[in-house]
Design a protein around this motif. Structure first.
Motif, PDB file in Angstrom:
ATOM      1  N   MET C  36       0.828  -1.207   0.000  1.00  0.00           N
ATOM      2  CA  MET C  36       0.000   0.000   0.000  1.00  0.00           C
ATOM      3  C   MET C  36       0.858   1.251   0.000  1.00  0.00           C
ATOM      4  SD  MET C  36      -3.340  -0.898   2.252  1.00  0.00           S
ATOM      5  CE  MET C  36      -4.390   0.290   1.461  1.00  0.00           C
ATOM      6  N   ASP C  37       1.928   1.227   0.817  1.00  0.00           N
ATOM      7  CA  ASP C  37       2.831   2.383   0.838  1.00  0.00           C
ATOM      8  C   ASP C  37       3.538   2.531  -0.495  1.00  0.00           C
ATOM      9  OD1 ASP C  37       2.230   3.251   3.366  1.00  0.00           O
ATOM     10  OD2 ASP C  37       3.755   2.009   4.326  1.00  0.00           O
ATOM     11  N   GLY C  38       3.966   1.402  -1.038  1.00  0.00           N
ATOM     12  CA  GLY C  38       4.675   1.445  -2.313  1.00  0.00           C
ATOM     13  C   GLY C  38       3.802   2.028  -3.409  1.00  0.00           C
ATOM     14  N   ALA C  39       2.528   1.648  -3.387  1.00  0.00           N
ATOM     15  CA  ALA C  39       1.617   2.143  -4.411  1.00  0.00           C
ATOM     16  C   ALA C  39       1.146   3.564  -4.110  1.00  0.00           C
ATOM     17  CB  ALA C  39       0.416   1.204  -4.523  1.00  0.00           C
ATOM     18  N   GLY C  40       1.469   4.048  -2.914  1.00  0.00           N
ATOM     19  CA  GLY C  40       1.070   5.414  -2.559  1.00  0.00           C
ATOM     20  C   GLY C  40      -0.416   5.547  -2.297  1.00  0.00           C
ATOM     21  N   ILE C  41      -0.999   4.506  -1.696  1.00  0.00           N
ATOM     22  CA  ILE C  41      -2.430   4.574  -1.398  1.00  0.00           C
ATOM     23  C   ILE C  41      -2.644   5.210  -0.034  1.00  0.00           C
ATOM     24  CG2 ILE C  41      -4.445   3.145  -0.864  1.00  0.00           C
ATOM     25  CD1 ILE C  41      -3.520   1.314  -3.083  1.00  0.00           C
ATOM     26  N   ASP C  42      -3.648   6.043   0.057  1.00  0.00           N
ATOM     27  CA  ASP C  42      -3.973   6.731   1.293  1.00  0.00           C
ATOM     28  C   ASP C  42      -4.577   5.709   2.261  1.00  0.00           C
ATOM     29  OD1 ASP C  42      -4.984   8.259   3.315  1.00  0.00           O
ATOM     30  OD2 ASP C  42      -5.840   9.797   2.005  1.00  0.00           O
ATOM     31  N   LYS C  43      -3.753   5.197   3.163  1.00  0.00           N
ATOM     32  CA  LYS C  43      -4.227   4.154   4.077  1.00  0.00           C
ATOM     33  C   LYS C  43      -5.286   4.692   5.031  1.00  0.00           C
ATOM     34  CE  LYS C  43      -0.345   2.640   5.958  1.00  0.00           C
ATOM     35  NZ  LYS C  43       0.639   3.621   5.451  1.00  0.00           N
ATOM     36  N   ASP C  44      -5.138   5.953   5.380  1.00  0.00           N
ATOM     37  CA  ASP C  44      -6.105   6.580   6.278  1.00  0.00           C
ATOM     38  C   ASP C  44      -7.495   6.583   5.636  1.00  0.00           C
ATOM     39  OD1 ASP C  44      -7.008   8.140   8.505  1.00  0.00           O
ATOM     40  OD2 ASP C  44      -6.902   9.910   7.217  1.00  0.00           O
ATOM     41  N   ALA C  45      -7.544   6.998   4.360  1.00  0.00           N
ATOM     42  CA  ALA C  45      -8.829   7.019   3.659  1.00  0.00           C
ATOM     43  C   ALA C  45      -9.381   5.604   3.511  1.00  0.00           C
ATOM     44  CB  ALA C  45      -8.654   7.670   2.287  1.00  0.00           C
ATOM     45  N   ALA C  46      -8.487   4.671   3.192  1.00  0.00           N
ATOM     46  CA  ALA C  46      -8.931   3.284   3.026  1.00  0.00           C
ATOM     47  C   ALA C  46      -9.515   2.759   4.337  1.00  0.00           C
ATOM     48  CB  ALA C  46      -7.753   2.414   2.585  1.00  0.00           C
ATOM     49  N   ALA C  47      -8.830   3.025   5.446  1.00  0.00           N
ATOM     50  CA  ALA C  47      -9.298   2.530   6.743  1.00  0.00           C
ATOM     51  C   ALA C  47     -10.671   3.109   7.078  1.00  0.00           C
ATOM     52  CB  ALA C  47      -8.285   2.887   7.829  1.00  0.00           C
ATOM     53  N   ARG C  48     -10.840   4.375   6.793  1.00  0.00           N
ATOM     54  CA  ARG C  48     -12.131   5.007   7.082  1.00  0.00           C
ATOM     55  C   ARG C  48     -13.220   4.362   6.244  1.00  0.00           C
ATOM     56  NH1 ARG C  48     -11.566  10.061   5.222  1.00  0.00           N
ATOM     57  NH2 ARG C  48      -9.309  10.147   5.467  1.00  0.00           N
ATOM     58  N   HIS C  49     -12.889   4.152   4.980  1.00  0.00           N
ATOM     59  CA  HIS C  49     -13.877   3.589   4.076  1.00  0.00           C
ATOM     60  C   HIS C  49     -14.259   2.172   4.496  1.00  0.00           C
ATOM     61  CE1 HIS C  49     -16.233   3.297   0.527  1.00  0.00           C
ATOM     62  NE2 HIS C  49     -15.515   2.326  -0.004  1.00  0.00           N
ATOM     63  N   LEU C  50     -13.298   1.453   5.051  1.00  0.00           N
ATOM     64  CA  LEU C  50     -13.560   0.087   5.477  1.00  0.00           C
ATOM     65  C   LEU C  50     -14.340   0.044   6.797  1.00  0.00           C
ATOM     66  CD1 LEU C  50     -10.005  -1.295   4.727  1.00  0.00           C
ATOM     67  CD2 LEU C  50     -12.099  -2.040   3.598  1.00  0.00           C
ATOM     68  N   GLY C  51     -14.542   1.207   7.395  1.00  0.00           N
ATOM     69  CA  GLY C  51     -15.256   1.238   8.671  1.00  0.00           C
ATOM     70  C   GLY C  51     -14.343   1.027   9.862  1.00  0.00           C
ATOM     71  N   PHE C  52     -13.031   1.190   9.644  1.00  0.00           N
ATOM     72  CA  PHE C  52     -12.089   1.052  10.743  1.00  0.00           C
ATOM     73  C   PHE C  52     -11.190   2.287  10.813  1.00  0.00           C
ATOM     74  CE2 PHE C  52     -13.176  -3.331   9.694  1.00  0.00           C
ATOM     75  CZ  PHE C  52     -13.395  -3.876  10.953  1.00  0.00           C
ATOM     76  N   PRO C  53     -11.770   3.455  11.074  1.00  0.00           N
ATOM     77  CA  PRO C  53     -10.941   4.672  11.065  1.00  0.00           C
ATOM     78  C   PRO C  53      -9.790   4.563  12.060  1.00  0.00           C
ATOM     79  CG  PRO C  53     -13.084   5.100  12.058  1.00  0.00           C
ATOM     80  CD  PRO C  53     -13.152   3.735  11.457  1.00  0.00           C
ATOM     81  N   ALA C  54      -8.648   5.109  11.662  1.00  0.00           N
ATOM     82  CA  ALA C  54      -7.445   5.040  12.496  1.00  0.00           C
ATOM     83  C   ALA C  54      -7.637   5.848  13.773  1.00  0.00           C
ATOM     84  CB  ALA C  54      -6.257   5.574  11.714  1.00  0.00           C
ATOM     85  N   PRO C  55      -7.064   5.382  14.855  1.00  0.00           N
ATOM     86  CA  PRO C  55      -7.263   6.053  16.143  1.00  0.00           C
ATOM     87  C   PRO C  55      -6.335   7.239  16.349  1.00  0.00           C
ATOM     88  CG  PRO C  55      -5.915   4.111  16.468  1.00  0.00           C
ATOM     89  CD  PRO C  55      -6.240   4.172  15.000  1.00  0.00           C
ATOM     90  N   PHE C  56      -5.897   7.873  15.272  1.00  0.00           N
ATOM     91  CA  PHE C  56      -4.951   8.970  15.437  1.00  0.00           C
ATOM     92  C   PHE C  56      -5.635  10.300  15.229  1.00  0.00           C
ATOM     93  CE2 PHE C  56      -2.433   5.620  13.096  1.00  0.00           C
ATOM     94  CZ  PHE C  56      -2.101   4.952  14.256  1.00  0.00           C
TER      95      PHE C  56
END
Lengths: 275, 475, 366
Positions: C36-56
């Motif tokens: 995901m990092d290599g592809a430059g995907i916004d992990k934060d956005a992905a986590a939110r979309h998956l219903g698991f928003p990051a606790p930061f």
């Protein structure tokens, strides 16, 4: 009344939770709407608790806030701020950042400037200048970078020689030393002045004397002048070169307030040529 | 963490409820603990924002700095805190007992001592910083602070230091104490969340514990979402009530959790060593109070080399003693040593109670006891042993083979020619023996502070708080 | 087209900042994260979309405090900063020249930075001493990340130093070790970026010092204090991680052709891809969850949930995992303890220990 308060508190809690939930999933539209509702409820709560009328003069949340134009009160306050800044800059004798201007205002003019009052000052002055050029005896204007653009966060006085408003690589340090000397020369009994000088002195080699006791102004002046002598020649040369460039390339407004970008320089040059 | 605790965690995860890892309580619980939940302003080292505290679960005190960046308000807050904590602390100084000491003057020891209970280790760390930022202040001079603030600073420093002392109960961090008695089905990292850990022990785990809207963090850090959406607008509004109410809402859930944690610990019977460790606490507290009364200077910013080394040695001894005491007090803790072969338990299958060794004057009573055990014994013949069942007893391992261990009793049988009744275990009794013993080397031979070798910085100058300490900005 | 770009699909690339690059080294064994990092995907956005928003989240108070402190350090012609540089680097009095790289428009800043540093490294004459907010770049898995150190200090005829300004306090000579470590990792990213820049310009990259100047407020006052921090170790870790990322091609080659992490952002930028579909795609790449992820990775709650469903002993932390010596699932470990499961080859010892532990717990809790 306490029933009403209880109800409001429940509503406020609910709205707050809603806003935070919305923010967590970055649903800014919902968050904004809920926030507006929340502010309303909070104002109602404040007024109910404190007996303040619901939309008093302090109301900042409504659409009729400070953007509504300049009432007479604001106008007079603006003049005061402007004058205080002018006084402080004149004392310092070099371009300075709002933080230092505020400190000088406090220490020597008993002023109560706040740095957020200075944020729009340069823009207001420019507007006024554009509306009627040279209509005022002085303007609070920009210091100019080596690209002749306004230097970030520095204020200067229009009546100063142009070179003084130019910022070469050494100028920030030279100006700081100049300001320190000015503050030392004016040192009075106000403890705020002593504190300001102490703060400046400890950043000048040989100027500070530990952290305690009032600073010795003579010593600060001597130390600052000593370092100044190291930089002066080159800085003066740099500034003069820049000033020449500014004179030849910039129109009146840009000479005072800076050219925003390279393209502005070009346009201003053309304007000047056409005048 | 031992394999035993790991197994308890696995079981907890599987069953959805925390598993006990202690059968008795290993900390003292005061009849009147001072629950203290401080909050700090985000991004600042030690800017207090609020605290909820008190000894009565039905009547918490809320102290709030309504403009956290205002230095005067911060010190006013510290003064309020002093106004609550100092009377509580000083209330314990009136009742004392005289303690005789060998080779030293007798001293007065308080009959009971104060106890500070904070939510988590971060709460202890913040208590230390609050102490550090207030103990050097002065009520007079260039930057005066309210009377009581410097004294508060010295006490907070003391309580934070005691929290690091193994076995001391003057300052408890709720998550640490709960974690010493129960294993949850989550990681140690997640155990630092008081709501989550209490959830595991009581109602079972729930993701709600991580939702700051339901369970605000137990401090001292606040939830960033709360800061942005509630606190910042409240502070900007200039309404002190609104700020206070917002912070009350963040603190009250933790307040309830804290008392729940205290109840959970209180439901366990106290371990046998708790009282003697609390006695040490009472002695330490009395010493600190005496220093204050004698006008000693505030605790130094940093220890000198000797003070640091002797402190470390003291702590190591205390840790070793605490570990041994807990094992002797609690079969479940001892079980960890049985698992590693440093202890074993089983039934006595054979005894020779009147056995003697030597002749004439050197004739000594040396009974033998044979114990049948399922434990993997990893002790060499000749190892000195102790037993929780008879703490005065000394014993030595003779042999261990095929689940049968022969032990020779060497001490604790009385002065007559035959063992005192009950001093030698009888056939059929369940006993436990271990190589862990509580006699440790005395303090290492450290020089006096004045003789600190030059390699360690030479003798420290006597600590005299400088004016600089008192006028240090608090911004 | 780069396979990593395919993986990202229509999702705009999320630029890496120094903090994100420093975090790449946090869990090097995690394939999901590496891809995901290599592809430059916004992990934060992905986590939110998956219903698991990051606790930061960062408190506005902390952000303000950070900005105010940085402004203080740089106020009055960097008066405080020059004092500190004179103290820790022995900078001569004459070297005070200041370049505010931010005075240049955003699109020109990187080029301007290159020119300034080239000039400094080339002859040193007329070079600056303090460069405020230069813009560096670093290649991350084939993409350019732009990085903005607080300050770069240059000593004439000498070395470049990265200056990192942080607002956590140093109290009586001690600071929060986690905060210092994070600052060091971040500064190492800048050191590496500046070294690569010098190398490209044909200068000796080692003219960038591995000692960074860390500036923090001292005690409870706002007065800044500087400390030199050696980041050689962080640099080594970072280099290793970046070389792994360029080696992602190997990982990528083994992926199924139809695999995509595309969030399919709509016109408003919000993901439109069905969350369940995205979750399935992510699950096809293995993660290595550890509780440490909870403080370093945006996807942590998603991966923790997955570990829970799998009953993985990873949930309990590395210590437990190590103690269990390779027994990966909770059920397996408990089965061995209860004796309801026979140990596989190589598990005899841990099985014996677990059975013993179980016997002891039962005995003590009876």
């Amino acid at each position: 009344m306490s029933d009403r308060l209880d109800e409001l508190e429940r509503r406020i809690d609910g709205l707050r939770a809603g806003v935070r939930k919305a923010m967590r999933v970055r649903d800014t539209v919902t968050a904004r709407a809920l926030r507006a509702e929340l502010r309303g409820a909070e104002r109602a709560w404040d007024s109910l608790v404190g007996g303040v009328p619901e939309s008093g003069p302090d109301d900042q949340g409504g659409p009729t806030g400070r953007d509504a134009g300049s009432s007479r009160g604001e106008e007079s306050r603006l003049v005061t701020v402007r004058e205080q800044v002018h006084q402080a800059l004149t004392l310092l004798g070099a371009p300075a950042q709002p933080r230092l201007i505020v400190a000088v205002g406090e220490a020597f003019f008993g002023g109560a400037l706040r740095s957020n009052q200075l944020t729009s000052l340069r823009r207001d002055e420019e507007r006024s200048f554009r509306a009627s050029p040279y209509g005022r005896p002085y303007y609070l204007c920009a210091a100019l970078t080596d690209r002749l653009s306004p230097a970030r966060g520095l204020l200067a006085v229009s009546t100063w020689p142009l070179a003084r408003r130019m910022v070469g690589p050494l100028s920030p340090r030279v100006d700081f030393l100049t300001c320190a000397i000015a503050v030392a020369r004016q040192l009075n009994d106000d403890p705020r002045a002593a504190r300001l000088l102490t703060r400046m002195a400890r950043n000048i080699p040989g100027g500070g004397q530990g952290d305690l006791g009032p600073p010795d102004p003579g010593r600060v002046i001597e130390a600052a002048a000593g370092e100044l002598a190291v930089h002066a020649e080159r800085d003066t040369r740099d500034r003069d070169t820049l000033a020449k460039r500014a004179t030849s390339q910039l129109g009146d407004t840009a000479r005072l307030f800076g050219a925003a970008t390279l393209s502005t320089v070009a346009r201003d040059t053309i304007t000047k040529g056409g005048r | 963490m031992s394999l035993l605790t790991s197994l308890a965690r696995l079981r907890a995860l599987d069953e959805g409820v925390a598993q006990p890892i202690a059968t008795v309580r290993h900390c003292h619980l005061s009849a009147r603990p001072m629950v203290f939940i401080p909050l700090k302003l985000s991004g600042e080292a030690a800017a207090p924002l609020a605290a909820m505290l008190g000894t009565d679960r039905a009547a918490p005190h809320l102290l709030v700095v309504t403009q956290p960046r205002n230095r005067d308000l911060r010190f006013a807050w510290a003064a309020e805190l002093a106004g609550l904590l100092l009377p509580y602390i000083e209330g314990f100084l009136s009742g004392t007992e005289t303690v005789e000491r060998r080779g030293a003057d007798p001293y007065e020891r308080v009959l009971d001592a104060p106890q500070l209970v904070v939510p988590n280790p971060a709460g202890v760390a913040f208590t230390r910083l609050l102490g550090r930022s207030t103990r050097f202040r002065r009520p007079d001079g260039p930057y005066p602070v309210p009377e009581g603030v410097p004294v508060l600073g010295r006490w907070l420093t003391y309580f934070a230091e005691r929290a690091a002392y193994p076995g001391s109960s003057l300052t408890l961090a709720a998550t640490e104490e709960l974690g010493r008695h129960w294993a949850s089905g989550q990681s140690g990292l997640e155990d630092a969340n008081l709501a989550a850990l209490t959830g595991w022990i009581t109602d079972g785990p729930s993701d709600e514990a991580e939702d700051p809207l339901i369970w605000p963090p137990a401090g001292p850090a606040t939830d960033p979402g709360f800061d942005a959406e509630v606190l910042a607008p409240a502070i900007e509004s200039g309404s002190a009530e609104r700020v206070a109410e917002a912070l009350r809402g963040q603190l009250e859930p933790t307040w309830r959790l804290m008392w729940r944690a205290i109840d959970l610990l209180g439901a366990l019977p106290a371990g046998a060593g708790v009282a003697s460790r609390w006695e040490q606490d009472r002695g330490s507290f009395s010493g600190m109070a005496a220093q204050l009364a004698e006008g000693a200077p505030p605790q130094a910013r940093r220890d000198g080399a000797i003070a640091a080394a002797s402190r470390l040695a003291r702590m190591e001894r205390a840790q070793a003693a605490y570990d041994v005491q807990r094992a002797y007090d609690d079969p479940l803790v001892m079980a960890e040593h049985r698992l590693t072969g440093e202890a074993f338990a089983g039934e006595v299958v054979e005894t020779d109670a009147d056995r003697v060794e030597g002749e004439g004057r050197s004739r000594k009573l040396r009974p033998l006891v044979v114990i049948k055990t399922d434990d993997p014994v990893r002790l060499a013949p000749g190892t000195a042993l102790g037993t929780p069942q008879r703490r005065e007893q000394g014993a030595e391992l003779m042999s261990a083979r095929d689940g049968l261990v022969t032990v020779k009793i060497t001490k604790g049988m009385g002065r007559s020619k035959t063992p005192a009744p009950g001093s030698v275990p009888e056939v059929g009794e369940r006993v436990c023996y271990t190589s862990l013993t509580d006699d440790f080397k005395g303090s290492p031979g450290l020089p006096e502070a004045e003789a600190t070798p030059w390699t360690h910085g030479g003798p420290p100058p006597e600590y005299v708080p400088a004016d600089e300490d008192a006028v240090e900005e608090w911004s | 087209m780069n396979r990593l770009d395919v993986l990202r699909g229509t999702t705009p690339q999320k630029p890496h900042d120094a903090r994100a690059i420093a975090a790449l080294a946090a869990n090097p064994g995690c394939t999901r994260r590496a891809l995901m990092d290599g592809a430059g995907i916004d992990k934060d956005a992905a986590a939110r979309h998956l219903g698991f928003p990051a606790p930061f989240g960062q408190s506005p108070f902390a952000i303000t405090r950070g900005n105010v402190f940085e402004a203080l350090v740089k106020a009055d012609g960097c008066a405080e900063l020059l004092r500190m540089l004179r103290e820790v680097l022995g900078l001569p009095i004459a070297e005070v020249a200041y370049h505010d790289v931010e005075n240049v428009g955003a699109h020109l800043r990187h080029a301007h930075t290159r020119a300034l540093f080239d000039r400094a490294a080339r002859d040193g004459l007329d070079a600056g001493t303090v460069y405020d907010h230069p813009l560096l770049s670093l290649e991350i898995a084939g993409h350019t990340a732009y990085l903005e150190p607080d300050v770069v200090a240059f000593q004439m005829g000498g070395r470049f130093h990265i200056v990192e300004i942080k607002s956590f306090a140093v109290i009586d000579g001690q600071a929060d070790p986690a905060a210092v470590a994070a600052a060091a990792r971040q500064a190492a990213v800048y050191v590496l970026a500046l070294r690569r820049l010098l190398e490209e310009l044909g200068h000796d990259p080692l003219r960038v010092a591995h000692d960074v100047v860390l500036v923090c407020p001292e005690n409870f006052a706002n007065r800044p204090v500087a400390t030199l921090v050696d980041v050689r170790r962080q640099l080594a870790v970072l280099r290793r991680q970046l070389s792994r990322m360029t080696g992602l091609d190997g990982l990528v080659a083994e992926l199924p052709d139809d695999l995509s992490f595309d969030l399919l952002p709509g016109e408003d930028g919000l993901p439109t891809r069905p969350a369940a579909e995205l979750a399935d795609a992510l699950r096809r790449v293995t993660a290595r969850y550890a509780p440490d992820c909870l403080s370093t990775c945006d996807l942590c709650f998603f991966c923790r949930d997955e570990a829970r469903q799998e009953g993985a002993s990873d949930l309990l932390g590395r210590q437990v995992r190590d103690e269990l010596g390779g027994v990966a699932s909770v059920a397996e470990a408990l089965g061995l303890a209860d004796g309801t499961r026979d140990p596989a080859e190589g598990q005899e010892e841990i099985a014996r220990l677990l059975r013993n532990a179980e016997r002891l717990r039962r005995e003590c809790l009876a």
